[in-house]
Design a protein around this motif. Sequence first.
Motif: not given
Length: 257
Positions: A190, A186, A196
């Motif tokens: 990200g 991440l 995620q």
Amino acid sequence: MQVIRLEALSDNYIFLLHDRQQNIAAVVDPAEAQPVLKKLAELKAELVAIFNTHHHNDHVGGNKLLIEQFPQLIVYGGAEDRGRIPGQQVFLQEGDRVQFADRIAEVIFVPGHTRAHIVYYFPPEKSGETGELFCGDTLFSGGCGRLFEGTPTQMVDSLTKIRSLPDNTRVWCAHEYTLKNLKFALSLDGDNTDLQKYFEQVQVHRNRGEATIPSLLGVEKRTNPFLRWDNPSLQLAVNRNDAVQTFARIREMRNNF
């Protein structure tokens, strides 16, 4: 073929393959013998094979005692590991095949973590079923192994072989490193919504004390930075435009994370 995941040492997984019909078993990378012997006793099964991926002690530490308990078993490992795996009898190369019960695994040579690493891939028996990949320390969920004896070029080549396998392949890697691997991923990637979502799922599992292994190769292809060295956003994140250089930089950053 049933795959039974056993915990060992601080964060290792051992995989026991069990054929219910014949009540025989094989074990992949026995870090230590006792968890294997305990499960075999519960199953009342005979151990017929050890499939080692590489020579590190947290993958072969149980070999000697298991051989003492089951002297007829056969110990498999890579040809380049000759002299480094206790009790090794079969020396495997790229393209070889091994059999357990009625299942046949393909042997893939994947140097990088070590110079001799191999993985075992059992293709699915029927359409719609999963394949099974026992990959030692070459691929982790969200990560890959450190380069102790190999080069970035070798590891990219090795991971390319793994990346070419079908998405519907269960990835049985030998350590519970997933949560930290995804935290690192991440930091580079990200904006990746698949990453995620996977991170959130892994957090839930770990908060419950549950294992994250096996993962699915299709998920790894979408989320694991060590399978995405040719992704433009990742190359931009590490300021590299070459696949091997991108991989090498990501590996270096993970080493220091």
